[in-house]
Design a protein around this motif. Sequence first.
Motif, PDB file in Angstrom:
ATOM      1  N   PHE A  35       0.834  -1.200   0.000  1.00 33.29           N
ATOM      2  CA  PHE A  35       0.000   0.000   0.000  1.00 33.29           C
ATOM      3  C   PHE A  35       0.872   1.254   0.000  1.00 33.29           C
ATOM      4  N   ALA A  36       1.909   1.262   0.849  1.00 33.00           N
ATOM      5  CA  ALA A  36       2.828   2.399   0.913  1.00 33.00           C
ATOM      6  C   ALA A  36       3.603   2.555  -0.391  1.00 33.00           C
ATOM      7  N   PHE A  37       3.977   1.433  -1.003  1.00 32.27           N
ATOM      8  CA  PHE A  37       4.714   1.471  -2.268  1.00 32.27           C
ATOM      9  C   PHE A  37       3.872   2.097  -3.381  1.00 32.27           C
ATOM     10  N   ILE A  38       2.609   1.695  -3.468  1.00 30.38           N
ATOM     11  CA  ILE A  38       1.712   2.245  -4.499  1.00 30.38           C
ATOM     12  C   ILE A  38       1.532   3.752  -4.296  1.00 30.38           C
ATOM     13  N   ILE A  39       1.338   4.155  -3.051  1.00 24.91           N
ATOM     14  CA  ILE A  39       1.154   5.577  -2.759  1.00 24.91           C
ATOM     15  C   ILE A  39       2.404   6.363  -3.148  1.00 24.91           C
ATOM     16  N   THR A  40       3.582   5.831  -2.821  1.00 23.72           N
ATOM     17  CA  THR A  40       4.835   6.515  -3.143  1.00 23.72           C
ATOM     18  C   THR A  40       4.998   6.693  -4.640  1.00 23.72           C
ATOM     19  N   ILE A  41       4.710   5.636  -5.393  1.00 19.81           N
ATOM     20  CA  ILE A  41       4.808   5.708  -6.854  1.00 19.81           C
ATOM     21  C   ILE A  41       3.846   6.753  -7.400  1.00 19.81           C
ATOM     22  N   PRO A  47       0.202  13.651  -8.185  1.00 25.20           N
ATOM     23  CA  PRO A  47      -0.184  13.913  -6.799  1.00 25.20           C
ATOM     24  C   PRO A  47      -1.652  14.284  -6.593  1.00 25.20           C
ATOM     25  N   GLN A  48      -2.483  14.196  -7.656  1.00 25.44           N
ATOM     26  CA  GLN A  48      -3.891  14.545  -7.541  1.00 25.44           C
ATOM     27  C   GLN A  48      -4.679  13.359  -6.987  1.00 25.44           C
ATOM     28  N   PHE A  49      -4.972  13.414  -5.704  1.00 26.50           N
ATOM     29  CA  PHE A  49      -5.692  12.314  -5.077  1.00 26.50           C
ATOM     30  C   PHE A  49      -7.190  12.586  -5.078  1.00 26.50           C
ATOM     31  N   ASN A  50      -7.952  11.524  -5.313  1.00 29.67           N
ATOM     32  CA  ASN A  50      -9.405  11.584  -5.218  1.00 29.67           C
ATOM     33  C   ASN A  50      -9.918  10.183  -4.881  1.00 29.67           C
ATOM     34  N   GLU A  51     -11.224  10.028  -4.814  1.00 30.50           N
ATOM     35  CA  GLU A  51     -11.792   8.739  -4.426  1.00 30.50           C
ATOM     36  C   GLU A  51     -11.456   7.636  -5.424  1.00 30.50           C
ATOM     37  N   ALA A  52     -11.410   7.980  -6.706  1.00 29.98           N
ATOM     38  CA  ALA A  52     -11.081   6.983  -7.726  1.00 29.98           C
ATOM     39  C   ALA A  52      -9.671   6.442  -7.530  1.00 29.98           C
ATOM     40  N   ALA A 119      -5.369   6.288   4.646  1.00 28.63           N
ATOM     41  CA  ALA A 119      -5.490   7.124   3.450  1.00 28.63           C
ATOM     42  C   ALA A 119      -6.400   8.317   3.703  1.00 28.63           C
ATOM     43  N   ASN A 120      -7.439   8.102   4.509  1.00 32.09           N
ATOM     44  CA  ASN A 120      -8.376   9.175   4.828  1.00 32.09           C
ATOM     45  C   ASN A 120      -7.728  10.280   5.652  1.00 32.09           C
ATOM     46  N   LEU A 121      -6.805   9.891   6.520  1.00 34.10           N
ATOM     47  CA  LEU A 121      -6.140  10.860   7.388  1.00 34.10           C
ATOM     48  C   LEU A 121      -4.978  11.579   6.700  1.00 34.10           C
ATOM     49  N   THR A 122      -4.322  10.907   5.764  1.00 36.84           N
ATOM     50  CA  THR A 122      -3.084  11.453   5.199  1.00 36.84           C
ATOM     51  C   THR A 122      -3.192  11.924   3.751  1.00 36.84           C
ATOM     52  N   LEU A 123      -4.142  11.365   2.985  1.00 39.72           N
ATOM     53  CA  LEU A 123      -4.158  11.660   1.552  1.00 39.72           C
ATOM     54  C   LEU A 123      -5.394  12.437   1.098  1.00 39.72           C
ATOM     55  N   TYR A 124      -6.561  11.890   1.407  1.00 38.56           N
ATOM     56  CA  TYR A 124      -7.788  12.486   0.868  1.00 38.56           C
ATOM     57  C   TYR A 124      -8.965  12.067   1.740  1.00 38.56           C
ATOM     58  N   ARG A 125      -9.854  13.022   2.038  1.00 39.91           N
ATOM     59  CA  ARG A 125     -11.014  12.743   2.882  1.00 39.91           C
ATOM     60  C   ARG A 125     -12.120  12.098   2.045  1.00 39.91           C
ATOM     61  N   PHE A 126     -12.616  10.942   2.515  1.00 38.35           N
ATOM     62  CA  PHE A 126     -13.679  10.234   1.798  1.00 38.35           C
ATOM     63  C   PHE A 126     -14.462   9.398   2.797  1.00 38.35           C
ATOM     64  N   ASN A 127     -15.626   8.899   2.359  1.00 36.44           N
ATOM     65  CA  ASN A 127     -16.443   8.023   3.201  1.00 36.44           C
ATOM     66  C   ASN A 127     -15.873   6.612   3.152  1.00 36.44           C
ATOM     67  N   ILE A 128     -15.408   6.128   4.278  1.00 33.54           N
ATOM     68  CA  ILE A 128     -14.648   4.876   4.310  1.00 33.54           C
ATOM     69  C   ILE A 128     -15.529   3.657   4.031  1.00 33.54           C
ATOM     70  N   LEU A 129     -16.665   3.538   4.704  1.00 39.74           N
ATOM     71  CA  LEU A 129     -17.475   2.331   4.582  1.00 39.74           C
ATOM     72  C   LEU A 129     -17.977   2.094   3.154  1.00 39.74           C
ATOM     73  N   PRO A 130     -18.523   3.120   2.454  1.00 40.74           N
ATOM     74  CA  PRO A 130     -18.903   2.889   1.053  1.00 40.74           C
ATOM     75  C   PRO A 130     -17.713   2.489   0.188  1.00 40.74           C
ATOM     76  N   MET A 131     -16.546   3.061   0.466  1.00 42.80           N
ATOM     77  CA  MET A 131     -15.345   2.726  -0.297  1.00 42.80           C
ATOM     78  C   MET A 131     -14.970   1.259  -0.093  1.00 42.80           C
ATOM     79  N   ILE A 132     -14.914   0.812   1.169  1.00 48.02           N
ATOM     80  CA  ILE A 132     -14.548  -0.577   1.456  1.00 48.02           C
ATOM     81  C   ILE A 132     -15.582  -1.533   0.862  1.00 48.02           C
TER      82      ILE A 132
END
Length: 233
Positions: A35-41, A47-52, A119-132
């Motif tokens: 997960f950390a590797f994908i984020i780093t890449i 650097p444009q983070f979104n729900e997608a 990811a919600n705390l460090t990258l982008y704010r989103f609704n966690i339960l619908p995402m999971i």
Amino acid sequence: MKSYLLLLYKLITYNVKVIFGNKFVYFVVAAFLFFAFIITITIFDDPQFNEAVIYGFLVFPGLLLIFYPMAYGIQNDDDAKMLETIFGIPNYRYKVWLVRFVLTIGIAAVILFVLGNLANLTLYRFNILPMIGQVLFPITFLSSVAFMFSTLIKNGNGTAIVLVIVSFIFLLFAEPLEYSVYNIFLNPFEEPRDMSEFIWLTIIYKNRVYLTILSVLCLLFGMFNLQFREKFV
């Protein structure tokens, strides 16, 4: 009540050890590192983070978590000389392998929930339960496919090879079928610009229904194969 909870706890911990071959910690660490590797890449690339983007981050660690348990589950029981014992349990297909299947998906969901919170705390704010919930659709489907192949091939390495080939084929067609109901890796958070919201929601709904139906069929087919115990021992 406490005795039942203790029994449930022991049942879960024992099955987790069996499912992950006493290497559960390694799989969790591998999922976090991946997960950390994908984020780093992605940070170096776009650097444009979104729900997608977050959806893509969570799918692949989830697949990593279910790969080994689904591919090597039956072989691990065979190597441990447990198949004969399992076949002696009434309704063994449901009490053993179905329980392990549900536990594997449940464990993957919990770990993905933790990754989603990070990811919600460090990258982008989103609704966690619908995402999971959305992430679990392709993961459950591929888990049931892997389980089905494991009952046909009866060998962990063979199942792993077939699963890698099948996953590669699905990934190969993911881009041509990007917004199609037949795309296994359809990203519900990546709405196309030239499509109405109603049509896009219909595509997502049909895709999730198809994945659910196929998951159930693959799981049932695998359970059906497990009733022929003479093929496994």
